[in-house]
Design an enzyme around this catalytic site. Structure first.
Site, short mmCIF file in Angstrom:
data_model
loop_
_atom_site.label_atom_id
_atom_site.label_comp_id
_atom_site.label_asym_id
_atom_site.label_seq_id
_atom_site.Cartn_x
_atom_site.Cartn_y
_atom_site.Cartn_z
N LEU A 17 12.38 -29.81 -13.67
CA LEU A 17 11.61 -28.88 -14.26
C LEU A 17 12.17 -27.65 -14.28
CD1 LEU A 17 7.95 -30.44 -13.10
CD2 LEU A 17 9.00 -30.50 -15.33
N GLY A 20 14.55 -22.49 -8.64
CA GLY A 20 14.46 -20.96 -8.23
C GLY A 20 15.11 -20.75 -7.22
N GLY A 21 14.93 -19.59 -6.46
CA GLY A 21 15.72 -19.10 -5.46
C GLY A 21 15.68 -19.98 -4.37
N GLY A 23 14.72 -23.68 -4.26
CA GLY A 23 14.65 -24.98 -4.48
C GLY A 23 14.62 -25.44 -5.82
N VAL A 25 12.83 -27.93 -8.82
CA VAL A 25 11.46 -28.70 -8.91
C VAL A 25 11.69 -29.58 -9.91
CG1 VAL A 25 9.00 -28.62 -9.43
CG2 VAL A 25 10.29 -26.65 -8.67
N LYS A 40 9.28 -30.01 -5.31
CA LYS A 40 10.43 -28.94 -4.80
C LYS A 40 11.47 -29.55 -3.82
CE LYS A 40 9.30 -24.43 -4.80
NZ LYS A 40 8.81 -23.26 -4.13
N ASP A 137 5.03 -12.20 -2.55
CA ASP A 137 5.95 -12.45 -3.79
C ASP A 137 5.12 -12.52 -5.04
OD1 ASP A 137 8.32 -12.56 -5.26
OD2 ASP A 137 8.72 -14.89 -4.73
#
Length: 504
Positions: A17, A20-21, A23, A25, A40, A137
């Site tokens: 999908l 990210g920083g 992991g 997904v 993830k 975050d």
């Protein structure tokens, strides 16, 4: 690492999908039923870093502990055996819809839609902060807009991977001082400076940046990372209506209040933001009065100020501490220097006289001029109190500045804050709270009484502190004032009363 087609528990990986920083997904389907989940998996290069693995599982712990409908549901977490070794994974509900980040790139939002989204974010954060968890975050990419029944903008808050837990997991190192973690475009000033002095009000600032972007379609500070960080630390954002004239003034006031540089000048809880959303005009009027009073006082708002309690206009200026130096006395009853010798308690960066702009003498410097005091008084006709006359004599003597650090230094302020905010110094905080409020106590004596080592960088003695009830009469909060007698510098910390049970 290719995972498509592999089995994770009772689920088969269908497709990737996104990444990210921390992991990647994947969309997974249950082998027996039609249930879909998102998994993830920690990146390969982070898999052998214990701190990164611990922080990855902290995301599961934080989100699962809160248990709020506007926070993503965590189903499972564990470890996956792959040819290259072990990989940590986190399984969560599969969300439809799109992120707020993608929605803002395609079209603008109406004010009703913004209010609906913001209110849900506040509800989720209220639950998070109530559990002692700071997200750290917040950004549009971590807000998923999911169609639910008749609500096309149902919010799910994601990614608690760098959340700060009130009680860190055993073995998990705290974020090091000087290390900046987060997404620069949305970080609070205190998050940008890297000293680790964060509380729930950091999330309020980040939420304000998100509101700024929803209202204007742009970020308050743009450019290179350095420029963005400096903007958050030192620059006031341009009023949103400069970028979008159609924004109503009450919405601009709400946004700017959330983005105040000083934590003490912002909303003090997300619940206050939710209340303001129900009465935007009333909040705008109150905030305008606060800004006007602050400008008239000359106080930057960077810290809480100790004004003269006899001035009634301060009571309406802001919900701040109301105290005169003469009211706060040390245990032996000897008052601190009067307002004649300390003209005012200003922001912690100021070690100067409020009227003359000149620095006060240190004890060492005052001692070097004490012998000349009688002659100086006779020559000038001074008949002030002894401490005032000593200061005037010192000023006329032209003694060189004392290089010793003061409470006005960033290091000195940070050291004071740690005494009343960090769990490792809970016994100091408990010892102070067990003593009467509105009275000065020597910090060195409190450290000794609580068996607390003085933090590095603590301003030199004599250093005094006093605690007072929070100005909003919140029973869970207290304000602690630190004052250095060496130069008159001061700072105030807002703290939770969490440690009285630690006393024997």
């Amino acid at each position: 690492m290719e995972l498509v087609g592999r089995q994770i528990g009772s689920y088969i990986v269908e497709r990737e999908l996104g990444a990210g920083g921390t992991g990647t997904v994947y969309l997974c389907s249950h082998t027996m039923i039609e249930r879909k989940v998102a998994v993830k998996v920690l990146h390969d290069h982070l898999a052998y870093q214990p701190d990164q693995v611990a922080r990855f599982f902290q995301e599961a712990k934080a989100a699962a502990e809160i248990g709020h409908p506007n926070i993503v549901v965590i189903i499972d977490f564990g470890e996956l055996q792959v040819p290259g070794g072990t990989r940590s994974y986190l399984m969560m509900e599969c969300l439809d819809g799109c992120s707020l980040d993608k929605r803002l790139r395609t079209a603008s939002l109406t004010l009703d839609q913004i209010s609906h989204i913001l209110g849900q974010c506040c509800s989720a954060l209220a639950a998070s902060h109530g559990k002692g968890i700071i997200h750290r975050d917040l950004k549009p990419a971590n807000v998923q807009l999911c169609p639910r029944s008749f609500d096309p903008y149902f919010v799910k808050l994601l990614d608690f991977g760098i959340a700060k837990l009130a009680t860190p997991t055993a073995g998990l190192r705290k974020t090091q001082v000087g290390v900046v973690i987060g997404t620069p475009a949305y970080m609070s000033p205190e998050q940008c400076d890297g000293r680790g002095l964060l509380d729930h009000r950091s999330d309020i600032y980040s939420l304000g940046v998100m509101l700024y972007e929803m209202l204007t379609g742009r970020l308050p500070f743009e450019g290179e990372v350095r420029d963005v960080l400096l903007g958050h630390l030192t620059k006031a954002p341009h009023p949103p209506r400069l970028h979008n004239a159609s924004i109503p003034a009450p919405w601009e006031a709400l946004c700017l209040h959330m983005m105040e540089k000083s934590r003490d000048a912002r909303f003090q809880s997300v619940s206050e933001i939710a209340q303001a959303l129900h009465d935007l005009s009333g909040h705008a009027a109150a905030y305008a009065s606060f800004v006007t009073a602050r400008a008239a006082s000359g106080h930057s708002g960077a810290t809480m100020e100790l004004p003269d309690a006899r001035r009634p206009d301060w009571a309406a200026a802001r919900p701040t501490l109301q105290a005169a130096l003469g009211v706060l006395t040390p245990p032996d009853g000897t008052p601190l220097p009067s307002s004649g010798s300390f003209a005012s308690l200003r922001s912690p960066t100021s070690a100067h006289d409020a009227q003359g702009g000149e620095r006060r003498p240190s004890e060492r410097e005052a001692a070097r001029t004490s012998q000349a005091l009688p002659a100086a008084q006779a020559a000038s006709g001074d008949h002030q109190a002894p401490e005032e006359a000593a200061w005037r004599a010192w000023r006329r003597a032209g003694v060189a500045d004392d290089p010793a650090p003061s409470l006005g230094d960033a290091e000195g302020m940070a050291a004071c804050y740690t005494l009343v905010t960090e769990p490792r110094h809970d016994r100091f905080w408990a010892t102070l709270l067990a003593r009467p409020p509105a009275r000065w106590f020597n910090v060195a004596e409190l450290c000794s009484a609580s068996d607390t080592p003085a933090p590095p960088g603590l301003p030199p003695q004599p250093l005094f502190c006093a605690w007072m009830d929070h100005p909003w009469a919140d029973p869970e909060l207290a304000s602690v004032i630190f004052v250095s007698l060496q130069d008159g510098s001061n700072t105030v910390a807002l703290c939770r009363r969490r440690t009285l049970e630690l006393l024997p």
